[in-house]
Write a protein that holds these residues in place. Structure first.
Motif, PDB file in Angstrom:
ATOM      1  N   PRO A 110       8.934  26.741  18.469  1.00 51.58           N
ATOM      2  CA  PRO A 110       7.877  27.036  17.490  1.00 51.58           C
ATOM      3  C   PRO A 110       7.069  25.792  17.145  1.00 51.58           C
ATOM      4  N   MET A 111       5.821  25.994  16.749  1.00 50.13           N
ATOM      5  CA  MET A 111       4.969  24.918  16.264  1.00 50.13           C
ATOM      6  C   MET A 111       4.756  25.121  14.773  1.00 50.13           C
ATOM      7  N   LEU A 112       5.114  24.123  13.980  1.00 49.65           N
ATOM      8  CA  LEU A 112       4.992  24.193  12.527  1.00 49.65           C
ATOM      9  C   LEU A 112       3.829  23.312  12.083  1.00 49.65           C
ATOM     10  N   VAL A 113       2.812  23.922  11.507  1.00 48.94           N
ATOM     11  CA  VAL A 113       1.627  23.203  11.046  1.00 48.94           C
ATOM     12  C   VAL A 113       1.763  22.964   9.551  1.00 48.94           C
ATOM     13  N   LEU A 114       1.779  21.699   9.155  1.00 49.64           N
ATOM     14  CA  LEU A 114       1.880  21.356   7.738  1.00 49.64           C
ATOM     15  C   LEU A 114       0.492  21.309   7.113  1.00 49.64           C
ATOM     16  N   ARG A 115       0.365  21.876   5.941  1.00 53.19           N
ATOM     17  CA  ARG A 115      -0.914  21.829   5.225  1.00 53.19           C
ATOM     18  C   ARG A 115      -0.659  21.924   3.732  1.00 53.19           C
TER      19      ARG A 115
ATOM     20  N   ILE B 251       6.457  19.709  15.029  1.00 47.90           N
ATOM     21  CA  ILE B 251       5.691  19.579  13.795  1.00 47.90           C
ATOM     22  C   ILE B 251       4.318  18.991  14.105  1.00 47.90           C
ATOM     23  N   VAL B 252       3.277  19.563  13.504  1.00 51.85           N
ATOM     24  CA  VAL B 252       1.917  19.044  13.652  1.00 51.85           C
ATOM     25  C   VAL B 252       1.486  18.426  12.328  1.00 51.85           C
ATOM     26  N   VAL B 253       1.194  17.125  12.359  1.00 51.91           N
ATOM     27  CA  VAL B 253       0.769  16.389  11.169  1.00 51.91           C
ATOM     28  C   VAL B 253      -0.457  15.559  11.549  1.00 51.91           C
ATOM     29  N   PHE B 254      -1.611  15.884  11.012  1.00 51.57           N
ATOM     30  CA  PHE B 254      -2.819  15.146  11.372  1.00 51.57           C
ATOM     31  C   PHE B 254      -2.759  13.718  10.843  1.00 51.57           C
TER      32      PHE B 254
ATOM     33  N   PRO C  73      13.688  16.402  17.958  1.00 50.37           N
ATOM     34  CA  PRO C  73      12.515  16.778  17.177  1.00 50.37           C
ATOM     35  C   PRO C  73      11.275  15.987  17.605  1.00 50.37           C
ATOM     36  N   VAL C  74      10.126  16.630  17.501  1.00 55.48           N
ATOM     37  CA  VAL C  74       8.861  16.031  17.924  1.00 55.48           C
ATOM     38  C   VAL C  74       7.825  16.246  16.828  1.00 55.48           C
ATOM     39  N   ILE C  75       7.044  15.211  16.568  1.00 58.86           N
ATOM     40  CA  ILE C  75       5.894  15.313  15.674  1.00 58.86           C
ATOM     41  C   ILE C  75       4.651  14.996  16.484  1.00 58.86           C
ATOM     42  N   LEU C  76       3.726  15.946  16.586  1.00 61.54           N
ATOM     43  CA  LEU C  76       2.436  15.705  17.213  1.00 61.54           C
ATOM     44  C   LEU C  76       1.459  15.286  16.121  1.00 61.54           C
ATOM     45  N   ALA C  77       0.771  14.161  16.341  1.00 61.49           N
ATOM     46  CA  ALA C  77      -0.117  13.600  15.324  1.00 61.49           C
ATOM     47  C   ALA C  77      -1.531  13.489  15.874  1.00 61.49           C
ATOM     48  N   PRO C  78      -2.299  14.592  15.857  1.00 65.94           N
ATOM     49  CA  PRO C  78      -3.662  14.553  16.373  1.00 65.94           C
ATOM     50  C   PRO C  78      -4.663  14.063  15.335  1.00 65.94           C
TER      51      PRO C  78
ATOM     52  N   GLU D  66      -0.567  35.245  19.990  1.00 60.94           N
ATOM     53  CA  GLU D  66      -0.870  36.215  21.034  1.00 60.94           C
ATOM     54  C   GLU D  66      -0.909  35.578  22.419  1.00 60.94           C
ATOM     55  N   VAL D  67      -0.939  34.246  22.459  1.00 58.99           N
ATOM     56  CA  VAL D  67      -0.869  33.564  23.768  1.00 58.99           C
ATOM     57  C   VAL D  67       0.485  32.867  23.916  1.00 58.99           C
ATOM     58  N   ASP D  68       1.474  33.356  23.176  1.00 61.77           N
ATOM     59  CA  ASP D  68       2.864  32.906  23.299  1.00 61.77           C
ATOM     60  C   ASP D  68       3.123  31.530  22.700  1.00 61.77           C
ATOM     61  N   VAL D  69       2.341  31.138  21.717  1.00 59.61           N
ATOM     62  CA  VAL D  69       2.642  29.946  20.927  1.00 59.61           C
ATOM     63  C   VAL D  69       3.128  30.431  19.565  1.00 59.61           C
ATOM     64  N   ASP D  70       4.389  30.199  19.263  1.00 56.43           N
ATOM     65  CA  ASP D  70       4.989  30.651  18.006  1.00 56.43           C
ATOM     66  C   ASP D  70       4.603  29.685  16.893  1.00 56.43           C
ATOM     67  N   VAL D  71       3.417  29.905  16.327  1.00 53.73           N
ATOM     68  CA  VAL D  71       2.894  28.988  15.320  1.00 53.73           C
ATOM     69  C   VAL D  71       3.240  29.485  13.921  1.00 53.73           C
ATOM     70  N   ARG D  72       3.600  28.537  13.059  1.00 56.43           N
ATOM     71  CA  ARG D  72       3.917  28.848  11.675  1.00 56.43           C
ATOM     72  C   ARG D  72       3.234  27.817  10.778  1.00 56.43           C
ATOM     73  N   PHE D  73       2.983  28.222   9.539  1.00 52.35           N
ATOM     74  CA  PHE D  73       2.409  27.325   8.541  1.00 52.35           C
ATOM     75  C   PHE D  73       3.465  26.973   7.503  1.00 52.35           C
ATOM     76  N   LEU D  74       3.319  25.767   6.962  1.00 45.32           N
ATOM     77  CA  LEU D  74       4.156  25.396   5.816  1.00 45.32           C
ATOM     78  C   LEU D  74       3.313  24.553   4.882  1.00 45.32           C
ATOM     79  N   ASN D  75       3.122  25.051   3.664  1.00 42.30           N
ATOM     80  CA  ASN D  75       2.436  24.266   2.647  1.00 42.30           C
ATOM     81  C   ASN D  75       3.416  23.259   2.065  1.00 42.30           C
ATOM     82  N   VAL D  76       2.996  22.024   1.978  1.00 37.51           N
ATOM     83  CA  VAL D  76       3.911  20.979   1.527  1.00 37.51           C
ATOM     84  C   VAL D  76       3.397  20.364   0.230  1.00 37.51           C
TER      85      VAL D  76
END
Length: 318
Positions: free
Chosen positions: A143-148, A194-197, A116-121, A165-175
């Protein structure tokens, strides 16, 4: 229910240009506008100058220069969101191709583990384009899961969903509650990135002391718990914009093994160093200067002529 985003006519026209053209045209237009204003005796240089002087310990002349750049960057960042929203997919792919990764070996090592990977921008630059480049080059098929924490940001939702549409399987998850958090853990364990700012204010929860620039900054910091429960590697990163393209740079990747206060303090210091280094390197590109007071005690608030800035959405969860 979300409403369709409203895009100003001028922004839409600039957003339709190729990346280099739109950024250079905007730079020229704003420079000409500033020159005309000064010739007419109007001072358009205040902005964040006092903040940069106080927080970054800069001389007035340098603070004014950065303040002008910050104003230009705010507009440029909004136009990049419009470009992602309106431009053809082939054009978006060309924009993504202009992203330079400062140290691709870092991501290659992380991706090779298949863990598992968490990207923290940070909220810097055209961060959506930077994330898309990383996913396409280093995590294809994952897939890329964006937490919000809420789902009423129309532009954010529509732009990030276009990445499919550019082949990034992005999903949202409200937490907003514990069950949502557990869903994020399951997604990560199944291979989602997982993307977590990492630069959200303390009100987002689990605040940690991260003093920077000699001031007692505090940031939300739930990333350590998520990393510990998923066994993920956390990769701090920042995307910055220039006339010819974008650059993604990395902080020190880390993992979280324990849950004691010493472990938390250690990983919080890693994140603090990343935040300070990224902001110090390109302070004009950090989108959250208008919310500076949210990160500091009231006694530390910097008085400034803070403009109301639309900018990119910044409500993703910690």
């Amino acid at each position: 229910m979300t409403t369709a985003p409203t895009i100003p006519w001028t922004y839409a026209r600039l957003a339709g240009l190729p990346l280099v053209w739109r950024r250079r045209v905007l730079k020229s237009v704003l420079a000409a506008r500033g020159l005309v204003a000064r010739l007419r005796g109007r001072n358009d240089e205040a902005g964040f100058a006092a903040t940069f002087e106080s927080v970054l310990r800069l001389p007035r002349r340098e603070a004014l220069r950065l303040s002008r750049q910050a104003a230009r960057h705010d507009v440029a960042a909004e136009i990049e969101w419009c470009a992602l929203h309106r431009r053809p997919i082939a054009a978006i792919r060309r924009d993504i191709a202009r992203v330079t990764v400062s140290d691709p070996a870092v991501m290659e090592r992380v991706a090779a583990t298949n863990r598992p990977v968490i990207l923290a921008p940070l909220h810097m630059g055209a961060y959506v384009v930077g994330l898309a480049a990383l996913m396409l080059r280093h995590f294809p098929g994952r897939p890329m899961l964006v937490l919000r924490q809420r789902d009423d940001m129309a532009m954010e939702t529509e732009v990030i969903e276009r990445l499919r549409e550019v082949d990034v399987d992005v999903r949202f998850l409200n937490v907003g509650n514990r069950s949502d958090f557990l869903s994020a853990i399951r997604f990560a364990q199944k291979g989602a990135v997982i993307v977590v700012f990492c630069d959200l204010d303390p009100s987002y929860g689990a605040p940690a002391e991260m003093p920077m620039f000699g001031r007692p900054f505090r940031f939300a910091f739930g990333t350590d718990t998520l990393a510990r429960l998923t066994g993920a590697t956390v990769v701090p990163l920042a995307t910055t914009m220039d006339d010819d393209g974008d650059t993604v740079t990395f902080g020190r990747p880390f993992e979280v093994r324990g849950q004691g206060p010493e472990e938390r303090a250690t990983v919080a210091d890693i994140m603090r160093r990343h935040l300070q280094a990224a902001i110090a390197a390109r302070p004009e590109q950090w989108h959250l200067w208008p919310m500076l007071a949210d990160y500091l005690p009231s006694s530390e608030t910097v008085q400034d002529t803070l403009p109301v800035r639309g900018g990119a959405p910044h409500d993703l969860a910690a």
